[in-house]
Design an enzyme around this catalytic site. Structure first.
Site, PDB file in Angstrom:
ATOM      1  CD  GLU A 274       8.796 -39.346 -56.194  1.00 40.39           C
ATOM      2  OE1 GLU A 274       9.237 -38.059 -55.624  1.00 40.39           O
ATOM      3  OE2 GLU A 274       8.607 -40.412 -55.424  1.00 40.39           O
ATOM      4  CD  GLU A 303       6.616 -38.079 -48.917  1.00 45.48           C
ATOM      5  OE1 GLU A 303       5.515 -38.413 -49.675  1.00 45.48           O
ATOM      6  OE2 GLU A 303       7.648 -38.172 -48.977  1.00 45.48           O
TER       7      GLU A 303
END
Length: 510
Positions: A274, A303
């Protein structure tokens, strides 16, 4: 009043873009609050609130004045940045304007209700509490695809034309299929070789069945990890959620993780994952906030940043040589665990790997492929939603040799089908791009990257990523951005090379 000039038209584009982006970011804050701060009884009102925000975003994006302004700008003399802004706003306007308001409202309402029903289903460990909402979601998304392009393959349409944060334009489904084919061919035999190797890694170095890793101390440890990689706390909140996520903008990111009191690795790898998303948001242009030039280039590109920091930083031996002393400070019972043992623990290839977010770098992609195959079958009416638990378990057995014993261990582990379709392709796109970016960065930087990680002096690494990825926002198309950053089209070759070198060394394979 009709738009009179290109200058006036461009100002309308900027104003509408600002409103659309503000509303999307506010909806994300509502999602963060529902998982982190909202009292349990707040779900019905929250669903209505999020539906209202999504409806307002849709109406700003499809406003007639915006369409008129875009028409005026068709042949206008714009600089490169302005052209990129108009291109991206026009792309989203064209898609959104084909969607009736009532269908958009219905999708938003289903998304909000489905997310809450997923949490309830997780609590009950019962797919039947979530499956009907999944079926509804897929049905309305089929309608969405048909409105956008009635002659196209509906799954490809929704992959290539989706708007907003979860969109990933300019990376074709053909490219996705090529990458998936390469990974099936290369990873399955490597995983089999590893399982047959008999090499004994220090798999339990950071875990304990006694549950001795209390959450309060883990919070401190994960904050220390974020300090080590350079998180800007002035622009970030860090909390706990049922499923880790990071939402935000260059000024304000809401980041979460989750903890397992029997294992330190889940939270640490999830937190670093994250952090990658957060670093991307922080690296976007503050001056361009509210325009596409201040927005990420797509969920797959996003991502790549999370997978870069999770894997190419957090799963390296160099990182654990730096961070293991900090772990020992927080948990003295690990005083005899070496950096090498910690490195082995976070890189073990599991034989009983049921949970995607806990998966190693190899089996992870079989989780993604499994989910994508189910998505496509459901989208093309080859299966029904109530068949998913059994089909999921069958595919887990085929691909990984294991069979989930509960829905939470299987088809209920992710919330993605409550809100996003396709829900998982971006993770694999991100992983292969992370390896490609890592290779390009190592070639360009006049520094020893492993030494930078060992010292946790990540400034040059983050500066390279910001210069080559973050700062561009949506100036380039996604395929162009990959070429600009790496000099090549998107390929799985660097990922295959990276995992072969790493895991053949770890498991003493010839």
């Amino acid at each position: 009043m009709a738009v009179q000039s290109a200058e006036e038209a461009y100002q309308i584009v900027l104003e509408q873009s600002q409103r659309v982006i503000d509303l999307e970011k506010t909806n994300q804050l509502m999602r963060w609050d529902s998982d982190v701060m909202m009292p349990p009884g707040g779900a019905p009102a929250r669903s209505s609130q999020r539906t209202t925000l999504s409806a307002a975003r849709h109406r700003y994006l499809t406003d007639d004045r915006l369409g008129e302004a875009l028409n005026v700008l068709d042949d206008a003399d714009l600089d490169d940045g302005q052209e990129a802004i108009v291109r991206e706003v026009r792309r989203e306007y064209t898609t959104a304007s084909r969607i009736p308001d009532d269908l958009n409202d219905e999708i938003s309402a289903i998304n909000s209700r489905a997310h809450e029903s997923w949490k309830e289903a997780r609590e009950a460990n019962d797919w039947s509490a979530f499956g009907p909402l999944v079926a509804e979601h897929f049905e309305v998304k089929k309608q969405w695809s048909n409105h956008v392009d009635p002659d196209g393959d509906p799954y490809e349409v929704i992959w290539s034309q989706r708007t907003g944060y979860l969109g990933q334009p300019h990376i074709s489904l053909e490219t996705v299929d090529r990458i998936f084919d390469t990974l099936r061919e290369e990873l399955v035999p490597l995983i089999e070789d590893i399982h047959e190797s008999g090499t004994d890694l220090a798999t339990d170095a950071l875990s304990s069945e006694s549950g001795e890793f209390d959450t309060a101390t883990q919070k401190e440890l994960n904050r220390a990890a974020l300090d080590a990689v350079g998180l800007d706390w002035d622009r970030t909140r860090f909390d706990i959620a049922p499923h880790p996520f990071s939402f935000g903008n260059p000024y304000d990111v809401r980041m979460t993780t989750r903890y397992d009191e029997t294992d330190l690795t889940e939270a640490l790898t999830g937190t670093l994952h994250e952090f990658g998303h957060t670093a991307y948001a922080h690296g976007l242009s503050q001056e361009q906030y509210g325009t596409p030039l201040g927005e990420p280039r797509g969920i797959g590109i996003h991502e790549s940043q999370s997978r870069f920091f999770e894997n190419h930083v957090g799963r390296t031996q160099a990182f654990w040589e730096h961070f293991m002393p900090t772990v020992r400070e927080h948990y003295p019972q690990l005083e005899d665990v070496t950096a090498r043992e910690a490195y082995e623990a976070v890189n073990q290839v599991f034989k009983d790997n049921f949970i995607r977010v806990e998966a190693d770098e190899l089996t992870y992609h079989m989780h993604i492929i499994l989910r994508t195959e189910i998505e496509r079958d459901l989208f093309h009416n080859r299966i029904t939603a109530d068949e998913i638990p059994e089909l999921w378990n069958d595919k887990m057995e085929d691909y990984l040799g294991i069979r989930p014993s509960t829905d939470n261990e299987g088809c209920l582990q992710d919330p993605h089908w409550s809100r996003s379709l396709p829900g998982f392709i971006g993770y694999t796109i991100g992983s292969v791009l992370a390896a490609q970016l890592d290779a390009a960065m190592r070639e360009e930087l006049n520094e020893d990257v492993d030494e930078l990680i060992r010292d946790c002096e990540l400034g040059p690494i983050r500066e390279w990523l910001t210069e080559n990825v973050h700062s561009h926002g949506q100036f380039f198309r996604a395929d162009e951005l990959v070429r600009e950053a790496t000099g090549e089209d998107l390929t799985a070759d660097y990922f295959v090379e990276y995992v072969n070198e790493k895991y053949r060394d770890l498991y003493d394979l010839d």
